[in-house]
Write a protein that holds these residues in place. Structure first.
Motif, short mmCIF file in Angstrom:
data_model
loop_
_atom_site.label_atom_id
_atom_site.label_comp_id
_atom_site.label_asym_id
_atom_site.label_seq_id
_atom_site.Cartn_x
_atom_site.Cartn_y
_atom_site.Cartn_z
N ILE A 1 0.83 -1.19 0.00
CA ILE A 1 0.00 0.00 0.00
C ILE A 1 0.87 1.24 0.00
N ALA A 2 0.55 2.18 -0.87
CA ALA A 2 1.29 3.44 -0.93
C ALA A 2 0.43 4.55 -0.34
N LEU A 3 1.00 5.26 0.60
CA LEU A 3 0.31 6.40 1.19
C LEU A 3 0.55 7.60 0.28
N VAL A 4 -0.51 8.19 -0.19
CA VAL A 4 -0.36 9.36 -1.04
C VAL A 4 -0.13 10.57 -0.15
N MET A 5 0.91 11.32 -0.48
CA MET A 5 1.30 12.50 0.30
C MET A 5 0.12 13.41 0.52
N ARG A 6 -0.13 13.72 1.79
CA ARG A 6 -1.20 14.69 2.07
C ARG A 6 -0.54 15.95 2.60
N PRO A 7 -1.09 17.07 2.34
CA PRO A 7 -0.52 18.34 2.79
C PRO A 7 -1.00 18.66 4.19
N ASP A 8 -0.82 17.73 5.12
CA ASP A 8 -1.33 17.96 6.48
C ASP A 8 -0.32 18.73 7.32
#
Lengths: 185, 185
Positions: free
Chosen positions: B177-184
């Motif tokens: 599973i790849a976590l998509v970069m979030r702008p958090d």
DNA sequence: CGAGTGATTGACTTAGATCAATGACCGTGG
DNA sequence: CCACGGTCATTGATCTAAGTCAATCACTCG
């Protein structure tokens, strides 16, 4: 030795680990906050108990240490503790036993969280708090705290306790709860 | 050294603590069962990892040790280990560090369970499994196991993963599973 | 090639979270 | 000494996310 006022912070998540602590009087909790502002109490140390031992092997504290009421804590410098652990086997063994105990208590709490229904969860938590064969528990803190500890909202806890009382599974007098003997397996 | 078939039990809850174990190959889990038959995996040890260290200080094991697949484990007699811990500071320190690590990992899991929504829980769990700055996780076991570990039913996990994928928060290729970069924050 | 398990999705139900309001209690500062 | 602000305890109403039940498909393993 350090004196803390109620609500005062002893150390913050992320601070470099310079010391571990032993509570003389009062109460100090290890607390974490998640993104949603929810608060999780990981450990609560009363008189005679230590806290932050696990951080001795990390560069930083991984949670906050907060006094829930006025407290007096003994401060043990991390370097000194590490040296003592290296040189004194008895101290080392005691320290390991304490850590092992924490591992097991965390496991117990995790197991508790695995119970889905509020009713069963509360009953297990009370049994756990009472100890193996005791019938009575006097909760150390408020019901609200207890609710948070077992992963329920306070409202859900109040309702569950009311229901348990209604069908005679428990009896209550203020902070003290009596588990009514059940003929279980 | 002991060879285990898939599903074979290494020790039972309640057995006297005679040894601790080190996994050479395969995988061995610490498992507890609650009254309702639900199963909780407390720890999963792969090659190079030890298990049941915390039991070294209790008279009995407090959970079951089960091989999830064929495994080879090194057996260390409890007495011998205790003696080594007493006489060799380096071993003792390493052992303490391992226990401290377990305490912290249990705390992390407990924190995870405090997250109420499936979506956030899954995201946190994935981030945790991936490590601080990695973007990809390859789950060690099945999705079902993962679901149980984070305290969701498998159905809820499948649905949550599907939803996350649908709005682009993750990408999947089988077990990875790849976590998509979030702008958090 | 069947049996068993994992992965997946649908439909339905419900337990508990959330929002809200109230009374009891408690310390405290004027 | 007492009124006030704060927190705990409690209960009601409502909503929804996740559990439960169920069916299907893809595999893998003897």
């Amino acid at each position: 030795m350090r004196r803390l006022a109620a609500g005062e912070v002893l150390f913050h998540h992320g601070d470099p680990t310079r010391a571990i602590f032993e509570v003389e009087s009062g109460r100090v909790q290890l607390v974490r906050h998640d993104a949603g502002g929810h608060r999780l109490v990981l450990f609560s140390a009363g008189p005679g108990e230590s806290l932050a031992e696990a951080s001795l092997f990390s560069p930083h504290y991984h949670c906050d240490g907060v006094a829930t009421r006025a407290a007096l804590v003994r401060v043990h410098a991390a370097d000194a503790v590490r040296a003592a652990l290296r040189s004194d086997p008895a101290t080392a063994i005691a320290f390991m036993a304490a850590l092992a105990g924490q591992v097991q208590s965390m496991r117990a709490r995790l197991e508790l969280r695995n119970i889905r229904t509020a009713r069963e969860r509360v009953l297990h938590a009370l049994a756990l708090a009472a100890g193996p064969r005791a019938r009575n528990v006097t909760l150390p803190g408020t019901l609200k705290d207890f609710a948070a500890e077992i992963g329920l909202t306070h409202e859900a806890l109040y309702r569950t306790l009311a229901a348990l009382q209604a069908d005679g599974a428990i009896r209550r007098r203020g902070r003290t709860i009596a588990l009514v003997m059940r003929p279980d397996a």
